[in-house]
Enzyme design. Structure first.
Site, PDB file in Angstrom:
ATOM      1  CB  THR A  47      15.471  -4.892  16.341  1.00 12.98           C
ATOM      2  OG1 THR A  47      14.911  -5.233  17.863  1.00 12.98           O
ATOM      3  CG2 THR A  47      15.693  -6.198  15.576  1.00 12.98           C
ATOM      4  CD  GLU A  99      15.124  -8.163  12.773  1.00 10.11           C
ATOM      5  OE1 GLU A  99      15.407  -7.279  12.085  1.00 10.11           O
ATOM      6  OE2 GLU A  99      14.211  -8.165  13.675  1.00 10.11           O
ATOM      7  CE  LYS A 146      -4.700  -6.198   9.008  1.00  7.40           C
ATOM      8  NZ  LYS A 146      -4.025  -5.517   9.947  1.00  7.40           N
ATOM      9  CD1 TRP A 190      -5.606  -6.036   4.453  1.00  4.38           C
ATOM     10  CD2 TRP A 190      -3.719  -6.441   3.879  1.00  4.38           C
ATOM     11  NE1 TRP A 190      -5.468  -7.064   5.249  1.00  4.38           N
ATOM     12  CE2 TRP A 190      -4.092  -7.171   4.832  1.00  4.38           C
ATOM     13  CE3 TRP A 190      -2.249  -6.825   3.182  1.00  4.38           C
ATOM     14  CZ2 TRP A 190      -3.195  -8.452   5.367  1.00  4.38           C
ATOM     15  CZ3 TRP A 190      -1.667  -7.929   3.871  1.00  4.38           C
ATOM     16  CH2 TRP A 190      -1.983  -8.544   4.894  1.00  4.38           C
TER      17      TRP A 190
HETATM   18  P1  AMP Z   1      15.685  -1.728  10.621  1.00  2.00           P
HETATM   19  O1  AMP Z   1      15.790  -3.274  11.178  1.00  2.00           O
HETATM   20  O2  AMP Z   1      15.495  -0.843  11.648  1.00  2.00           O
HETATM   21  O3  AMP Z   1      16.804  -1.570   9.626  1.00  2.00           O
HETATM   22  O4  AMP Z   1      14.274  -1.681  10.152  1.00  2.00           O
HETATM   23  C1  AMP Z   1      13.949  -2.854   9.126  1.00  2.00           C
HETATM   24  C2  AMP Z   1      12.594  -2.232   8.492  1.00  2.00           C
HETATM   25  O5  AMP Z   1      12.652  -0.961   7.774  1.00  2.00           O
HETATM   26  C3  AMP Z   1      12.075  -3.230   7.391  1.00  2.00           C
HETATM   27  O6  AMP Z   1      11.604  -4.338   7.912  1.00  2.00           O
HETATM   28  C4  AMP Z   1      11.051  -2.283   6.444  1.00  2.00           C
HETATM   29  O7  AMP Z   1       9.816  -2.248   7.376  1.00  2.00           O
HETATM   30  C5  AMP Z   1      11.818  -1.010   6.622  1.00  2.00           C
HETATM   31  N1  AMP Z   1      12.486  -0.613   5.457  1.00  2.00           N
HETATM   32  C6  AMP Z   1      13.841  -0.997   5.211  1.00  2.00           C
HETATM   33  N2  AMP Z   1      14.127  -0.438   3.882  1.00  2.00           N
HETATM   34  C7  AMP Z   1      13.143  -0.202   3.231  1.00  2.00           C
HETATM   35  C8  AMP Z   1      12.600   0.491   2.076  1.00  2.00           C
HETATM   36  N3  AMP Z   1      13.534   0.734   1.163  1.00  2.00           N
HETATM   37  N4  AMP Z   1      11.401   0.647   1.627  1.00  2.00           N
HETATM   38  C9  AMP Z   1      10.416   0.506   2.722  1.00  2.00           C
HETATM   39  N5  AMP Z   1      10.819   0.093   3.941  1.00  2.00           N
HETATM   40  C10 AMP Z   1      11.924  -0.155   4.414  1.00  2.00           C
END
Ligand code: AMP
Length: 546
Positions: free
Chosen positions: A186, A331, A444, A449
């Site tokens: 990650t 994940e 917040k 929220w």
């Molecule tokens: P990653 O593991 O680096 O791909 O990051 C995942 C995170 O990216 C998710 O938990 C979201 O917070 C954010 N994310 C992924 N796709 C979107 C989307 N279409 N809109 C908003 N947030 C997103």
């Protein structure tokens, strides 16, 4: 009673075997680090992937050994995708945009045995090489002619030499489909990056789901250019899906600027692409400045961060490119939801349809979603109630590599494990999920929220605004209040008052940002997402001090 059907292990090698047999003459075109365009076929890729596997076997690599890559999207990276996983070793794609300490940390944590790298990343390799104690050799993904003289890296090998010396008659072994195939960390915005270890089975099931019509909708008639890097969650599965369906692949290499991408889109007649909003913004700006548009592009998948509605409109109305807004995570391999319309939406007024399309979308089959309140109670799918998003499915992480951070799952009354995503979302009656925030980014105010994403989406639809980021700033009375950091388009003239007037009526009064600060740019992290954590550090006292 068991059914009476044949058992065949779901293995990644079967994808390249299929692509060779059924789409052997379909092309893979790559912009190379060496500067030129390279083209060959799935058949060639399969042959060289077997040579990779054979070379690694000769180097003593065994089942489950981790092999790292620091590489752009290109044909050699594709050969490693199949050569490494196909032989039963674990492909560990490393994000080269991470800080060098984090790269060294994850190479050590993964215990990578060999590290393949594109020449662009030689300076990074030089810095970390000494610290990578488990790495037996670094392999430069180039030919003898382009090998760096006096690289200063001990145990440096040449990719093309290695391949040339290896047999292409290697036969893919058959093993348990639950064996580890790929390791992705990650992005580590909080603490050290954590490893997600996919299996052959999870990767294949994810590929089936990703290829579906209401997901990537890819076919043998498509020309696919993944802008999303192969070091970011397997380029969202595209290298696998392309083999599954026989789509031509176009790899942009290091050329991710608007001009280089546009030239490749046009020259190779790309029909489908995928990437994060920040990259698309660069391409759209380039098109606007040059008065250009696409001639063959039909669809693009936008995810990784919220697709601003203004971007969606620009793609569809100005360029005739359908936008598929998608949500996922490392994940989740990564695909969770895609905002593909149902037939009933097609009868709606276009502006109402856009509202649905702007959401992150419906779960692809295999993924279960639910939203819960702070006490863990499941919330209604009414499109209004927002809560933490939990997911489960056969390509969702069960535990991080080496049990980092302990068991992440929440167990429900039926004993089912759910992965808490850290995203806050609503889900409507049609199952369309909409992210309102990351739980740590939510504002917040007085116990209520405020969705930073809603405010950002509206602010970026102002014609003078290039990007807008809303963060929580400390407030003496309300704890936190929204602060909007806006980047103007080049030469645009707009004041904070103009922008506040623009927001007026489009959001609840009490959501109105307490201040708007114009900035030249906002920091972007290793996966192209705005680093809100850094902005919070910088601006959290802004309302107290100004
Ligand atoms: P990653 O593991 O680096 O791909 O990051 C995942 C995170 O990216 C998710 O938990 C979201 O917070 C954010 N994310 C992924 N796709 C979107 C989307 N279409 N809109 C908003 N947030 C997103």
């Amino acid at each position: 009673m068991n059914g009476l059907m044949l058992q065949k292990q779901l293995l990644i090698s079967s994808l390249i075997v299929h692509a060779d047999r059924h789409h052997g003459d379909t092309e893979i075109v790559s912009r190379r680090v060496e500067g030129d365009i390279h083209r060959y076929t799935f058949r060639d890729c399969h042959r060289r992937a077997r040579q990779v596997a054979s070379a690694l076997t000769d180097l003593g690599v065994k089942m489950s050994d981790r092999i790292g890559t620091l590489a752009w999207n290109g044909y050699r990276h594709m050969e490693l995708y199949y050569g490494i996983c196909g032989m039963g070793a674990v492909m560990h794609t490393i994000n080269p945009r991470l800080h060098e300490d984090q790269v060294a940390y994850i190479v050590e944590h993964a215990e990578d045995q060999y590290l393949f790298f594109d020449l662009t990343f030689l300076p990074l390799v030089k810095v970390i090489a000494e610290r990578c104690k488990t790495v037996k050799a670094f392999i430069a993904m180039t030919d003898r002619e382009h090998m760096p003289p006096d690289s200063g890296v001990a145990n440096l090998l040449c990719y093309e030499d290695l391949i040339e010396a290896s047999s292409s008659t290697y036969g893919w072994p058959v093993f348990d489909e639950d064996s580890a195939s790929t390791l992705c960390y990650t992005s580590g915005t909080t603490g050290n990056p954590k490893g997600v270890l996919y299996t052959h089975r999870s990767s294949l099931l994810h590929s089936y789901a990703a290829a579906l019509p209401d997901a990537l909708n890819c076919s043998a008639r498509d020309v696919v250019l993944p802008v999303v890097p192969m070091f970011h969650v397997n380029a969202w599965g595209i290298p696998y899906v392309a083999c599954m369906v026989g789509a031509k692949l176009v790899f942009p290499g290091p050329g991710l600027d608007g001009k280089s991408l546009y030239e490749l889109f046009e020259a190779e007649q790309v029909t489908f692409s995928a990437g994060v909003p920040t990259v698309w913004q660069g391409l759209l700006n380039y098109l606007e400045q040059g008065g250009l548009t696409f001639s063959t592009m039909k669809r693009t998948l936008i995810g990784g961060a919220t697709c601003p509605p203004a971007m969606l409109r620009e793609f569809e109305d100005r360029h005739g490119v359908e936008v598929l807004h998608a949500w996922g995570m490392t994940e989740l391999s990564p695909l969770g939801t895609v905002s593909a319309m149902k037939s009933k939406h097609l009868a709606m007024r276009p502006e109402d349809c856009r509202v649905v399309q702007s959401k992150q979308g419906r779960a692809v089959f295999g993924i279960d979603l639910k939203i819960v309140d702070a006490g863990g109670q499941e919330l209604a799918w009414d499109g209004v109630n927002a809560g933490e998003l939990l997911v489960r499915g056969p390509w969702v992480v069960r535990n991080y590599f080496r049990n980092e951070g302990g068991n992440p799952l929440q167990i429900d009354a039926n004993g089912h494990g759910w992965f808490p995503t850290g995203d806050v979302a609503t889900i409507d009656a049609d199952g369309f999920m909409q992210i309102t925030d990351r739980s740590k980014d939510v504002i917040k105010s007085g116990g209520e929220w405020i969705s930073s994403i809603d405010i950002e989406s509206i602010a970026t639809s102002h014609p003078a605004i290039a990007s807008a980021t809303c963060i929580a700033a400390k407030h003496p009375k309300w704890d936190e209040r929204p602060l909007l950091l806006a980047v103007k388009k080049p030469d645009a003239k707009v004041t904070a008052e103009d922008l506040l007037a623009f927001l007026d009526g489009k959001i609840a009064k009490w959501w109105t940002p307490d201040a708007i600060v114009f900035v030249d740019s906002v920091p972007v992290g290793a996966t192209g997402k705005v680093l809100k954590s850094r902005l919070r550090e910088q601006y959290s006292d802004y309302l107290l001090t100004s």
